[in-house]
Design a protein around this motif. Sequence first.
Motif, PDB file in Angstrom:
ATOM      1  N   MET A   1       0.981  -1.194  -0.140  1.00  0.00           N
ATOM      2  CA  MET A   1       0.040   0.036   0.014  1.00  0.00           C
ATOM      3  C   MET A   1       1.054   1.068   0.111  1.00  0.00           C
ATOM      4  O   MET A   1       1.881   1.332   0.866  1.00  0.00           O
ATOM      5  CB  MET A   1      -0.806  -0.104   1.219  1.00  0.00           C
ATOM      6  N   ILE A   2       0.678   2.251  -0.847  1.00  0.00           N
ATOM      7  CA  ILE A   2       1.390   3.575  -0.912  1.00  0.00           C
ATOM      8  C   ILE A   2       0.988   4.532  -0.146  1.00  0.00           C
ATOM      9  O   ILE A   2       1.821   5.216   0.417  1.00  0.00           O
ATOM     10  CB  ILE A   2       1.319   3.846  -2.588  1.00  0.00           C
ATOM     11  N   ASP A   3      -0.187   4.791  -0.225  1.00  0.00           N
ATOM     12  CA  ASP A   3      -0.644   5.912   0.525  1.00  0.00           C
ATOM     13  C   ASP A   3      -2.538   5.819   1.029  1.00  0.00           C
ATOM     14  O   ASP A   3      -2.847   4.769   0.603  1.00  0.00           O
ATOM     15  CB  ASP A   3      -0.486   7.153  -0.338  1.00  0.00           C
ATOM     16  N   TYR A  18      -7.362   4.182  -0.476  1.00  0.00           N
ATOM     17  CA  TYR A  18      -6.096   3.836  -0.497  1.00  0.00           C
ATOM     18  C   TYR A  18      -5.347   3.709  -1.882  1.00  0.00           C
ATOM     19  O   TYR A  18      -6.315   3.442  -2.753  1.00  0.00           O
ATOM     20  CB  TYR A  18      -5.940   2.368   0.264  1.00  0.00           C
ATOM     21  N   ILE A  19      -4.051   4.091  -2.085  1.00  0.00           N
ATOM     22  CA  ILE A  19      -3.582   3.554  -3.322  1.00  0.00           C
ATOM     23  C   ILE A  19      -2.757   2.450  -2.894  1.00  0.00           C
ATOM     24  O   ILE A  19      -1.692   2.478  -2.133  1.00  0.00           O
ATOM     25  CB  ILE A  19      -2.555   4.859  -3.800  1.00  0.00           C
ATOM     26  N   VAL A  43      -4.228  -1.374   8.011  1.00  0.00           N
ATOM     27  CA  VAL A  43      -3.621  -1.082   6.495  1.00  0.00           C
ATOM     28  C   VAL A  43      -2.785   0.001   6.874  1.00  0.00           C
ATOM     29  O   VAL A  43      -3.186   1.209   7.114  1.00  0.00           O
ATOM     30  CB  VAL A  43      -4.655  -0.987   5.780  1.00  0.00           C
ATOM     31  N   ALA A  44      -1.398  -0.054   6.887  1.00  0.00           N
ATOM     32  CA  ALA A  44      -0.516   1.074   6.797  1.00  0.00           C
ATOM     33  C   ALA A  44       0.150   1.318   5.497  1.00  0.00           C
ATOM     34  O   ALA A  44       0.403   0.196   4.992  1.00  0.00           O
ATOM     35  CB  ALA A  44       0.434   0.590   8.156  1.00  0.00           C
ATOM     36  N   VAL A  45       0.673   2.515   5.504  1.00  0.00           N
ATOM     37  CA  VAL A  45       1.492   2.766   4.491  1.00  0.00           C
ATOM     38  C   VAL A  45       2.597   1.778   4.481  1.00  0.00           C
ATOM     39  O   VAL A  45       3.314   1.781   5.373  1.00  0.00           O
ATOM     40  CB  VAL A  45       1.901   4.399   4.321  1.00  0.00           C
ATOM     41  N   ASP A  46       3.354   1.682   3.216  1.00  0.00           N
ATOM     42  CA  ASP A  46       4.385   0.715   2.818  1.00  0.00           C
ATOM     43  C   ASP A  46       4.054  -0.838   3.539  1.00  0.00           C
ATOM     44  O   ASP A  46       4.800  -1.776   3.287  1.00  0.00           O
ATOM     45  CB  ASP A  46       5.682   1.187   3.435  1.00  0.00           C
TER      46      ASP A  46
END
Length: 92
Positions: A1-3, A18-19, A43-46
């Motif tokens: 997940m990117i952002d 989410y991206i 769900v966290a960035v990266d």
Amino acid sequence: MIDSRIHSVRNSNVRWAYIVQFAGPDGQKTKLEVLEDVHTLGVAVDATVPLLVSPDGKKAVFDRSDPQINAAEIIRNRKRADEERFREQLGN
């Protein structure tokens, strides 16, 4: 997940945007926006997240059945862990 960002809030229900990035059917990196509500957690960035992707690679959703992001499952697991920790502290 990117952002991620808050997409909308209605009647105390938060919808997140989410991206995500994944390898598409042609093997190329594909980026899509995925909209989710509060049924998913953690769900966290990266982070690597479980996705269900359409055969053409143009749509994706989080795999809500995966216990690592399923809100109900996470809450059940935390409750079990809390109960066990309390039993151990009490010596039971």
